[in-house]
Design a protein around this motif. Structure first.
Motif, PDB file in Angstrom:
ATOM      1  N   HIS A 157       0.795  -1.141  -0.041  1.00 59.84           N
ATOM      2  CA  HIS A 157       0.179   0.248   0.078  1.00 59.84           C
ATOM      3  C   HIS A 157       0.907   1.389   0.306  1.00 59.84           C
ATOM      4  O   HIS A 157       0.477   1.856  -0.849  1.00 59.84           O
ATOM      5  CB  HIS A 157      -0.930  -0.465   1.405  1.00 59.84           C
ATOM      6  N   ASN A 158       2.002   1.586   1.078  1.00 58.84           N
ATOM      7  CA  ASN A 158       2.364   2.823   1.032  1.00 58.84           C
ATOM      8  C   ASN A 158       3.325   2.669  -0.539  1.00 58.84           C
ATOM      9  O   ASN A 158       3.966   3.942  -0.950  1.00 58.84           O
ATOM     10  CB  ASN A 158       4.146   2.458   2.482  1.00 58.84           C
ATOM     11  N   SER A 160       2.435   2.126  -3.697  1.00 59.50           N
ATOM     12  CA  SER A 160       1.503   2.292  -4.233  1.00 59.50           C
ATOM     13  C   SER A 160       1.758   4.083  -4.056  1.00 59.50           C
ATOM     14  O   SER A 160       1.562   4.513  -4.436  1.00 59.50           O
ATOM     15  CB  SER A 160       0.399   1.901  -4.411  1.00 59.50           C
ATOM     16  N   SER A 161       1.033   4.484  -2.834  1.00 61.71           N
ATOM     17  CA  SER A 161       1.364   5.014  -2.578  1.00 61.71           C
ATOM     18  C   SER A 161       2.336   6.455  -2.630  1.00 61.71           C
ATOM     19  O   SER A 161       2.231   7.506  -3.436  1.00 61.71           O
ATOM     20  CB  SER A 161       0.676   5.801  -0.979  1.00 61.71           C
ATOM     21  N   LYS A 164       2.200   7.473  -6.608  1.00 67.00           N
ATOM     22  CA  LYS A 164       1.339   8.460  -7.261  1.00 67.00           C
ATOM     23  C   LYS A 164       1.648   9.411  -6.292  1.00 67.00           C
ATOM     24  O   LYS A 164       1.601  10.187  -7.512  1.00 67.00           O
ATOM     25  CB  LYS A 164       0.200   7.853  -6.308  1.00 67.00           C
ATOM     26  N   GLU A 165       2.181   9.705  -5.228  1.00 69.56           N
ATOM     27  CA  GLU A 165       2.822  10.635  -4.919  1.00 69.56           C
ATOM     28  C   GLU A 165       3.781  11.064  -5.428  1.00 69.56           C
ATOM     29  O   GLU A 165       4.020  12.758  -6.414  1.00 69.56           O
ATOM     30  CB  GLU A 165       3.387  10.925  -4.212  1.00 69.56           C
ATOM     31  N   TRP A 177       3.009  16.773  -0.451  1.00 62.01           N
ATOM     32  CA  TRP A 177       3.373  15.381   0.670  1.00 62.01           C
ATOM     33  C   TRP A 177       4.654  15.723   1.075  1.00 62.01           C
ATOM     34  O   TRP A 177       5.584  16.098   1.886  1.00 62.01           O
ATOM     35  CB  TRP A 177       3.825  14.695  -0.900  1.00 62.01           C
ATOM     36  N   GLU A 181       4.521   7.899   4.200  1.00 56.87           N
ATOM     37  CA  GLU A 181       4.328   7.050   4.054  1.00 56.87           C
ATOM     38  C   GLU A 181       6.309   6.531   3.613  1.00 56.87           C
ATOM     39  O   GLU A 181       6.487   5.403   4.226  1.00 56.87           O
ATOM     40  CB  GLU A 181       3.978   6.582   2.946  1.00 56.87           C
ATOM     41  N   THR A 185       6.806   2.810   6.227  1.00 52.99           N
ATOM     42  CA  THR A 185       7.237   2.088   5.320  1.00 52.99           C
ATOM     43  C   THR A 185       9.326   1.436   5.793  1.00 52.99           C
ATOM     44  O   THR A 185       8.970   0.255   5.431  1.00 52.99           O
ATOM     45  CB  THR A 185       7.422   2.328   3.704  1.00 52.99           C
ATOM     46  N   GLU A 250       1.845   6.094 -12.699  1.00 56.48           N
ATOM     47  CA  GLU A 250       1.091   5.461 -12.314  1.00 56.48           C
ATOM     48  C   GLU A 250       0.426   3.962 -12.570  1.00 56.48           C
ATOM     49  O   GLU A 250      -0.455   3.457 -11.434  1.00 56.48           O
ATOM     50  CB  GLU A 250      -0.373   6.345 -12.848  1.00 56.48           C
ATOM     51  N   ALA A 253       2.237   2.285 -10.336  1.00 53.41           N
ATOM     52  CA  ALA A 253       1.403   2.366  -8.040  1.00 53.41           C
ATOM     53  C   ALA A 253      -0.423   0.886  -8.679  1.00 53.41           C
ATOM     54  O   ALA A 253      -0.329   0.806  -7.454  1.00 53.41           O
ATOM     55  CB  ALA A 253       1.186   3.751  -8.525  1.00 53.41           C
TER      56      ALA A 253
END
Length: 316
Positions: A157-158, A160-161, A164-165, A177, A181, A185, A250, A253
């Motif tokens: 999850h992290n 992916s975040s 995306k950032e 930001w 994360e 992580t 993207e 992610a």
């Protein structure tokens, strides 16, 4: 207050070992409980090593105790002289964890005032009961897979975040930001790697531990994500290639999982690099620096994907 399984094992094993030693009418029967306490460990491998270290050290301690006490008498000075020989021997044999356990046996022999076969047999049975109880209890180790799977989900999850950032910054130059994360992580990976290593030591006959290799792979990828951060921050949002890389981030992610699809993205990355090479040469110093950062970023992404490609999913 949370009670761990080691506490439960100790609470159950100690009175059981004392009860068995008492039923066998052993002298110093309470010491069987001390031996059990000292041998309760967090993994099967450590339990077996601990038992071996303590048993071997006790055997050596009994031999040296007999020699020193019979020669120098049952005097406190004899204990000191005996320890001058005993401790270096345990260090040389790499069984130092058994020193404390052996001290209990040494004091029993010293207190006997006369080391005969009956005393030796008593101590041997006492050692067997104490260490054997701990070994039996340590055959059971709770499964760590549920916690490891939770760590896996958190890491993915992290990841992916973070990707995306990166994409959002390349598109919009978003500087809000906080990077939480990244910190989270790093913490999760440290905990996961430690827990996975415990899982390795709980499976003595397993040659491949998928969780351990998985988190090792993610740690190497995370180091690359940290290296990408300053590169991403140097790229202008108006640069067209930055937008293409944002789209690529993207896609990555949305594909962060334990499955191995890296080969697909490596092909796309190669096409992107070829396109960059065929573009016109930069016309200004600023454009040259941005182009260099972009190309370095692509190399980092490629290394990130190569690490994933080399990982064998197995049963994770």
């Amino acid at each position: 207050m949370k009670i761990g399984y080691r506490t439960i094992k100790t609470a159950l094993g100690t009175p059981f070992a004392i009860w068995v030693a008492q039923m066998l009418q052993l002298d110093n029967f309470a010491s069987a409980g001390i031996l059990t306490i000292l041998c309760i460990q967090i993994t099967r491998k450590k339990s077996i090593l601990s038992a071996w270290h303590r048993f071997a050290a006790c055997m050596i301690a009994m031999g040296l105790s007999f020699a020193f006490f019979e020669v120098f008498g049952y005097q406190p000075i004899a204990i000191g002289l005996m320890l001058f020989a005993f401790i270096p021997v345990t260090v040389w044999l790499k069984i130092t964890p058994g020193i404390v356990t052996s001290s209990v046996i040494i004091l029993h022999l010293y207190g006997s005032g006369n080391i005969g076969w009956g005393v030796i047999w008593n101590e041997l049975v006492l050692i067997t009961v104490g260490i054997g109880t701990a070994l039996l209890l340590n055959l059971y180790m709770p499964s760590l897979e549920t916690k490891l799977e939770q760590y896996q989900r958190e890491v993915e999850h992290n990841f992916s975040s973070i990707l995306k950032e990166f994409a959002a910054y390349l598109r919009e130059g978003n500087e809000h930001w906080a990077g939480r994360e990244l910190t989270h992580t790093a913490e999760v990976l440290e905990k996961a790697k430690s827990l996975a290593f415990r899982d390795v030591e709980n499976h003595l006959l397993r040659t491949h531990n998928p969780f351990y290799h998985y988190f090792h792979m993610r740690m190497k990828q995370f180091e690359l994500l940290e290296r990408m951060l300053p590169l991403v921050s140097q790229i202008s949002t108006s640069y067209s290639h930055g937008q293409a890389i944002a789209d690529f981030f993207e896609e990555l992610a949305d594909a962060v999982h334990s499955g191995n699809t890296a080969i697909i993205y490596l092909k796309k990355l190669k096409q992107m690099k070829d396109q960059f090479r065929n573009d016109q040469l930069p016309e200004s110093r600023e454009e040259f620096e941005v182009r260099a950062s972009l190309y370095h970023l692509l190399n980092q992404i490629e290394e990130y994907l190569i690490i994933k490609r080399s990982f064998k999913k197995s049963d994770v």
